[in-house]
Design an enzyme around this catalytic site. Structure first.
Site, short mmCIF file in Angstrom:
data_model
loop_
_atom_site.label_atom_id
_atom_site.label_comp_id
_atom_site.label_asym_id
_atom_site.label_seq_id
_atom_site.Cartn_x
_atom_site.Cartn_y
_atom_site.Cartn_z
N GLY A 91 -13.68 18.66 -15.70
CA GLY A 91 -13.05 18.34 -14.36
C GLY A 91 -12.26 19.55 -13.86
O GLY A 91 -11.59 19.26 -13.14
N GLN A 92 -12.78 20.71 -14.39
CA GLN A 92 -12.04 21.97 -13.83
C GLN A 92 -12.49 22.30 -12.68
O GLN A 92 -13.77 22.30 -12.41
CB GLN A 92 -12.39 23.01 -14.75
CG GLN A 92 -11.58 24.24 -14.66
CD GLN A 92 -11.86 25.45 -15.79
OE1 GLN A 92 -12.85 25.33 -16.60
NE2 GLN A 92 -11.06 26.50 -15.92
N ASP B 47 2.52 22.86 -9.15
CA ASP B 47 1.12 22.34 -8.73
C ASP B 47 1.30 22.25 -7.15
O ASP B 47 2.19 21.41 -6.71
CB ASP B 47 0.47 21.35 -9.31
CG ASP B 47 -0.99 21.08 -9.16
OD1 ASP B 47 -1.94 21.33 -10.05
OD2 ASP B 47 -1.43 20.81 -7.73
N ILE B 48 0.26 22.79 -6.27
CA ILE B 48 0.50 22.64 -4.88
C ILE B 48 0.10 21.07 -4.48
O ILE B 48 0.49 20.58 -3.39
CB ILE B 48 -0.58 23.40 -4.24
CG1 ILE B 48 -0.36 23.76 -2.63
CG2 ILE B 48 -2.03 22.83 -4.12
CD1 ILE B 48 -0.77 24.85 -2.10
N ASN C 171 -8.22 21.17 -18.56
CA ASN C 171 -9.58 20.87 -18.07
C ASN C 171 -10.46 22.20 -18.25
O ASN C 171 -10.03 23.05 -17.68
CB ASN C 171 -9.71 20.52 -16.42
CG ASN C 171 -8.65 19.09 -16.19
OD1 ASN C 171 -8.67 18.19 -17.22
ND2 ASN C 171 -8.07 19.17 -14.95
N HIS D 297 -5.43 27.18 -17.22
CA HIS D 297 -4.03 26.53 -16.87
C HIS D 297 -3.82 25.28 -17.79
O HIS D 297 -4.77 24.47 -17.98
CB HIS D 297 -4.14 26.26 -15.47
CG HIS D 297 -4.96 25.53 -14.92
ND1 HIS D 297 -6.42 26.12 -14.52
CD2 HIS D 297 -5.10 24.13 -14.30
CE1 HIS D 297 -7.38 25.09 -13.98
NE2 HIS D 297 -6.38 24.05 -13.88
N HIS E 126 -1.96 21.90 -17.43
CA HIS E 126 -0.96 21.25 -16.62
C HIS E 126 0.27 20.60 -17.22
O HIS E 126 -0.09 20.07 -18.40
CB HIS E 126 -1.89 20.03 -15.97
CG HIS E 126 -3.10 20.12 -15.21
ND1 HIS E 126 -2.90 20.17 -13.62
CD2 HIS E 126 -4.03 20.99 -15.39
CE1 HIS E 126 -4.14 20.51 -13.32
NE2 HIS E 126 -4.95 20.98 -14.17
P1 AMP Z 1 -8.08 21.82 -12.65
O1 AMP Z 1 -8.87 20.63 -12.11
O2 AMP Z 1 -7.43 21.42 -14.06
O3 AMP Z 1 -8.89 23.16 -12.33
O4 AMP Z 1 -7.06 21.70 -11.41
C1 AMP Z 1 -6.55 22.84 -10.63
C2 AMP Z 1 -5.11 22.38 -10.10
O5 AMP Z 1 -4.72 23.61 -9.47
C3 AMP Z 1 -4.99 21.59 -9.36
O6 AMP Z 1 -4.11 20.35 -9.92
C4 AMP Z 1 -4.65 21.97 -7.82
O7 AMP Z 1 -3.60 21.07 -6.85
C5 AMP Z 1 -4.07 23.32 -8.31
N1 AMP Z 1 -3.87 24.30 -7.43
C6 AMP Z 1 -5.12 24.75 -6.44
N2 AMP Z 1 -4.63 25.79 -5.66
C7 AMP Z 1 -3.38 26.19 -6.14
C8 AMP Z 1 -2.37 26.87 -5.54
N3 AMP Z 1 -2.41 27.97 -4.45
N4 AMP Z 1 -0.89 26.98 -5.87
C9 AMP Z 1 -0.44 25.82 -6.83
N5 AMP Z 1 -1.43 24.88 -7.62
C10 AMP Z 1 -2.83 25.06 -7.00
#
Ligand code: AMP
Ligand code: ZN
Length: 121
Positions: free
Chosen positions: A101-102, A35-36, A95, A108, A110
């Site tokens: 909270g998506q 995760d970034i 999520n 994905h 986590h």
């Molecule tokens: P969600 O709220 O479950 O949709 O979370 C999306 C997740 O994707 C967040 O934790 C972000 O930090 C992560 N994210 C968004 N863009 C990227 C990316 N380019 N590379 C890695 N993680 C990402």
């Protein structure tokens, strides 16, 4: 509707190598990457390569893949530094939708772990 690839989906672009990512694991059906913006010392995401938005968009055809993702999560968590046993462990979280909270609409999982405190509870 589910489809193989969704235009303008950042996670489809990550799968395609069009956006860089730090790979954790890959096979024919799934991809995992860090995760970034990590919420814990270990925080990576597991995604199906095939695009679908979230669990509400999954079908019976996805059951085996979703099961496989859950089953491989402990091994990947351990490889990434999550500690074993009841004093260690890790969190898996999905999520779904606005109320869930998506933020990114490509399913994905986590996986979070490592010593506390974390950035989030
Ligand atoms: P969600 O709220 O479950 O949709 O979370 C999306 C997740 O994707 C967040 O934790 C972000 O930090 C992560 N994210 C968004 N863009 C990227 C990316 N380019 N590379 C890695 N993680 C990402
Ligand atoms: Zn996608």
């Amino acid at each position: 509707m589910s489809q193989n690839h969704s235009e303008n989906c950042i996670f489809c672009k990550i799968v395609a190598g069009q956006i860089p990512s730090k790979k954790v694991y890959e096979d024919e059906e799934m991809y995992a990457f860090h995760d970034i913006n990590p919420s814990a010392p270990v925080h990576f995401l597991m995604i199906p390569k095939r695009h679908f938005a979230n669990l509400m968009d999954a079908s019976s055809a996805d059951e085996a893949l979703l099961g496989r993702m859950m089953a491989i999560a402990p091994r990947l968590a351990s490889e990434q530094g999550c500690r074993p046993g009841d004093t260690g462990g890790f969190r898996v979280m999905v999520n779904n939708g606005v109320d869930g909270g998506q933020e990114v609409y490509h399913l994905h999982i986590h996986v979070m772990g490592g010593p506390r405190p974390w950035n989030k509870n």
